[in-house]
Design an enzyme around this catalytic site. Structure first.
Site, PDB file in Angstrom:
ATOM      1  N   GLN A  92      -3.336   4.667   1.353  1.00 42.33           N
ATOM      2  CA  GLN A  92      -4.340   5.893   0.858  1.00 42.33           C
ATOM      3  C   GLN A  92      -4.623   4.715  -0.444  1.00 42.33           C
ATOM      4  O   GLN A  92      -3.808   3.856  -0.969  1.00 42.33           O
ATOM      5  CB  GLN A  92      -3.815   6.992  -0.413  1.00 42.33           C
ATOM      6  CG  GLN A  92      -3.218   7.854   0.879  1.00 42.33           C
ATOM      7  CD  GLN A  92      -2.775   8.963   0.272  1.00 42.33           C
ATOM      8  OE1 GLN A  92      -2.659   9.466  -0.196  1.00 42.33           O
ATOM      9  NE2 GLN A  92      -1.628   9.776   1.024  1.00 42.33           N
ATOM     10  N   GLY A 106       0.770  -1.239   0.266  1.00 47.92           N
ATOM     11  CA  GLY A 106      -0.081  -0.112  -0.050  1.00 47.92           C
ATOM     12  C   GLY A 106       1.025   1.404  -0.032  1.00 47.92           C
ATOM     13  O   GLY A 106       2.154   0.927  -0.029  1.00 47.92           O
ATOM     14  N   TYR A 107       0.676   2.196  -0.233  1.00 52.25           N
ATOM     15  CA  TYR A 107       0.603   3.363   0.155  1.00 52.25           C
ATOM     16  C   TYR A 107       0.452   4.633   0.900  1.00 52.25           C
ATOM     17  O   TYR A 107      -0.551   4.861   0.650  1.00 52.25           O
ATOM     18  CB  TYR A 107       1.141   3.818  -2.057  1.00 52.25           C
ATOM     19  CG  TYR A 107       1.478   3.522  -2.540  1.00 52.25           C
ATOM     20  CD1 TYR A 107       2.409   3.332  -3.862  1.00 52.25           C
ATOM     21  CD2 TYR A 107       0.533   2.397  -2.703  1.00 52.25           C
ATOM     22  CE1 TYR A 107       3.331   2.626  -3.981  1.00 52.25           C
ATOM     23  CE2 TYR A 107       1.094   1.371  -3.676  1.00 52.25           C
ATOM     24  CZ  TYR A 107       2.369   1.333  -4.229  1.00 52.25           C
ATOM     25  OH  TYR A 107       3.494   0.511  -5.080  1.00 52.25           O
ATOM     26  N   LEU A 108       1.181   5.072   1.295  1.00 49.23           N
ATOM     27  CA  LEU A 108       1.611   5.714   2.501  1.00 49.23           C
ATOM     28  C   LEU A 108       1.576   7.560   1.891  1.00 49.23           C
ATOM     29  O   LEU A 108       0.661   8.237   2.733  1.00 49.23           O
ATOM     30  CB  LEU A 108       2.944   6.108   3.271  1.00 49.23           C
ATOM     31  CG  LEU A 108       2.600   4.879   3.978  1.00 49.23           C
ATOM     32  CD1 LEU A 108       3.970   4.698   5.682  1.00 49.23           C
ATOM     33  CD2 LEU A 108       1.567   5.007   5.533  1.00 49.23           C
ATOM     34  N   ASN A 125       2.580   0.717  -9.632  1.00 47.18           N
ATOM     35  CA  ASN A 125       2.182  -0.495  -8.918  1.00 47.18           C
ATOM     36  C   ASN A 125       0.813   1.636  -7.815  1.00 47.18           C
ATOM     37  O   ASN A 125       0.226   1.137  -7.724  1.00 47.18           O
ATOM     38  CB  ASN A 125       2.723  -0.649  -7.988  1.00 47.18           C
ATOM     39  CG  ASN A 125       2.731  -2.319  -8.514  1.00 47.18           C
ATOM     40  OD1 ASN A 125       2.507  -3.010  -8.340  1.00 47.18           O
ATOM     41  ND2 ASN A 125       3.708  -2.396  -8.909  1.00 47.18           N
TER      42      ASN A 125
END
Length: 169
Positions: free
Chosen positions: A85, A30-32, A150
């Site tokens: 997010q 996932g992406y912070l 990604n």
């Protein structure tokens, strides 16, 4: 900490032409942050040989870009995934070594969940312009198509592309 210049090529894959696959690794990421790209990833090997987690910061670019990677405790990474997010990406990665070139290998990603149906292969090379053979299972070169990054798939998953006439896929 690991810092490197990441130079990679990305292709769509014709799954019907793939050779038998070795055991892979289940990746959840996932992406912070998307700008800059700050990713948290867990990896669990299908053969049960281990699990690990990383925090990665990536610079801008299509083929080459700076990448900083830090190994972090697995439990902390699972907690950070809850703070991400967009959509969390889940895929199985298979490493396919290149005959005659043991330092290079294709990384084949088969996505599930929000990106179900997407299969891509990436090849990280030591320098730009590096020549490499293309296996017959490779399809379209999407290296410069930012939709296949990604981070972009977390912001706008592959399954949503068909819902938008301009989305492609």
């Amino acid at each position: 900490m690991s810092r490197k210049q990441e130079i990679e090529h990305k292709f769509l894959v014709d799954s019907s032409r793939l050779p038998p696959l070795p055991p892979g690794s289940r990746l959840t990421q996932g992406y912070l942050s998307f700008r800059p790209t700050v990713r948290v990833r867990t990896e669990e090997r299908e053969d049960g040989s281990g699990r690990m987690a990383y925090l990665t910061i990536k610079g801008e670019g299509d083929v080459g870009r700076d990448e900083f990677e830090y190994e972090i405790p697995f439990e902390e990474a699972t907690g950070l995934l809850g703070m991400c997010q967009g959509s969390v990406i889940t895929k199985t990665r298979y490493r396919l070594p290149i005959d005659g070139c043991p330092e290079l290998a294709w990384e084949l990603d088969i996505f599930v969940g929000d990106n179900e149906g997407l299969v891509v292969a990436e090849l990280e090379v030591p320098e730009e312009g590096c020549a490499f053979a293309r296996p017959d299972w490779l399809g379209e070169d999407v290296t410069r198509d930012s939709r296949y990054k990604n981070a972009a798939l977390a912001e706008r998953p592959y399954r949503e592309w068909s819902e938008d006439k301009d989305g492609g896929g």
